[in-house]
Design a protein around this motif. Structure first.
Motif, PDB file in Angstrom:
ATOM      1  N   ILE A  27       0.846  -1.210   0.000  1.00 26.88           N
ATOM      2  CA  ILE A  27       0.000   0.000   0.000  1.00 26.88           C
ATOM      3  C   ILE A  27       0.878   1.256   0.000  1.00 26.88           C
ATOM      4  O   ILE A  27       0.646   2.202  -0.763  1.00 26.88           O
TER       5      ILE A  27
ATOM      6  N   ARG B 169      -4.798   9.126  -1.577  1.00 24.47           N
ATOM      7  CA  ARG B 169      -6.028   8.342  -1.387  1.00 24.47           C
ATOM      8  C   ARG B 169      -6.071   7.140  -2.335  1.00 24.47           C
ATOM      9  O   ARG B 169      -5.816   7.276  -3.529  1.00 24.47           O
ATOM     10  N   LEU B 170      -6.400   5.992  -1.738  1.00 20.18           N
ATOM     11  CA  LEU B 170      -6.542   4.756  -2.513  1.00 20.18           C
ATOM     12  C   LEU B 170      -7.920   4.169  -2.222  1.00 20.18           C
ATOM     13  O   LEU B 170      -8.333   4.093  -1.062  1.00 20.18           O
TER      14      LEU B 170
ATOM     15  N   ARG C 250      -7.055   4.975   2.964  1.00 15.16           N
ATOM     16  CA  ARG C 250      -7.323   3.777   2.161  1.00 15.16           C
ATOM     17  C   ARG C 250      -8.763   3.369   2.433  1.00 15.16           C
ATOM     18  O   ARG C 250      -9.115   2.999   3.544  1.00 15.16           O
TER      19      ARG C 250
ATOM     20  N   LEU D  74       0.866   4.097  -3.010  1.00 14.31           N
ATOM     21  CA  LEU D  74       0.547   5.512  -2.794  1.00 14.31           C
ATOM     22  C   LEU D  74       1.760   6.388  -3.136  1.00 14.31           C
ATOM     23  O   LEU D  74       1.626   7.433  -3.777  1.00 14.31           O
TER      24      LEU D  74
END
Ligand code: LP5
Ligand code: MN
Length: 240
Positions: A179, A190-191, A213, A183
């Motif tokens: 993650i 923002r994911l 997330r 990013l």
């Protein structure tokens, strides 16, 4: 601008309340959106456009109607429906999206992904993923008779279910390192992804900067959730 995002509906090829729910979604809330992002595993499995377009004729028709009315539809493949191809895209009026893809949601750069590629501790899955995304493997599979393809897909689903019983819970979630890398590489804060069936809003810190997330919910007959982005706010909405 209203954008709706959803994933992990796992629509079966038989009649089901989930399929009815999705058709209600397309005839209801979807009509007043400007953009809709389908982020993978919309279908329980997809063994080729030749079969899928028949099995899911009602959904394909409803998507096409929506796109003809001016709603922009985007489809990202998941680990169940990665064999979706151009014939489906054309028939359903959707644009196929790469995984991951960077978009803007009300001016906020947002990375969208299915999520499976971030489960980097699940080595058996990653091996299967590499094999199943191989062009030659897919080309050979596409040439098999339909009944054989259905049988293989059923066997793979069975194996996946059995394997998951013995995998530790944490390896089936995304890894923090994957993650952070995603990013960082995309330069976003923002994911939004699905796949893990662990809907939640996570606050993170990447290189000293706040990030988030958002994990989309998988669908159940008694709980069909989608995410709405409107006026700078994200809101989880339930289908009735
Ligand atoms: O999907 P889900 O939620 O159950 O679990 C996923 C991972 N499993 C999968 C497998 C899919 O469910 C099966 C989809 C069938 C698609 C249609 C057929 C297309 C065939 C194309 C061939 C080129 O994605 C699961 C993860 C879990 O998410 C959590 O992240 O753990 O991973 C697995 O279960 C993988 C197994 O551990 C290993 C499977 C190896 C299978 C090897 C068989 C080789 C035979 C090839 C025949 C074509
Ligand atoms: Mn998935």
């Amino acid at each position: 601008m209203t954008t709706l995002l959803l994933s992990d509906l796992h629509l079966p090829d038989q009649p089901s309340p989930l399929r009815e729910g999705f058709l209600r979604f397309l005839a209801g809330p979807a009509q007043s959106a400007q953009r809709i992002y389908l982020l993978g595993d919309i279908f329980e499995y997809w063994i080729g456009d030749d079969v899928g377009l028949q099995d899911y004729a009602a959904e394909v028709r409803a998507l096409k109607t929506l796109s003809t009315r001016g709603v922009a539809l985007y489809f990202m493949a998941g680990n169940r429906d990665f064999l979706v191809g151009r014939r489906f895209a054309e028939a359903a009026g959707v644009r196929l999206l790469d995984d991951p893809s960077l978009i803007e949601l009300d001016g906020v750069p947002t990375l969208l992904a299915h999520g499976d590629a971030y489960c980097t501790d699940d080595k058996a899955y990653l091996r299967w993923r590499r094999f199943s995304r191989n062009r030659l493997a897919q080309w050979s599979f596409a040439r098999l008779p339909v009944a054989r393809r259905r049988r293989i897909a059923g066997d793979l689903r069975g194996k996946s279910r059995r394997d998951k019983r013995y995998k530790p819970e944490d390896i089936m979630d995304v890894s923090a390192a994957a993650i952070t890398a995603a990013l960082r590489d995309s330069g976003t804060q923002r994911l939004i992804h699905g796949h893990t069936h662990r809907p939640a809003d996570h606050s993170l810190s990447i290189d000293g900067r706040a990030a988030e997330r958002i994990v989309l919910a998988d669908w159940h007959p008694d709980r069909m959730e989608y995410l709405q982005a409107e006026g700078g706010q994200l809101r989880r909405c339930l289908m009735t």
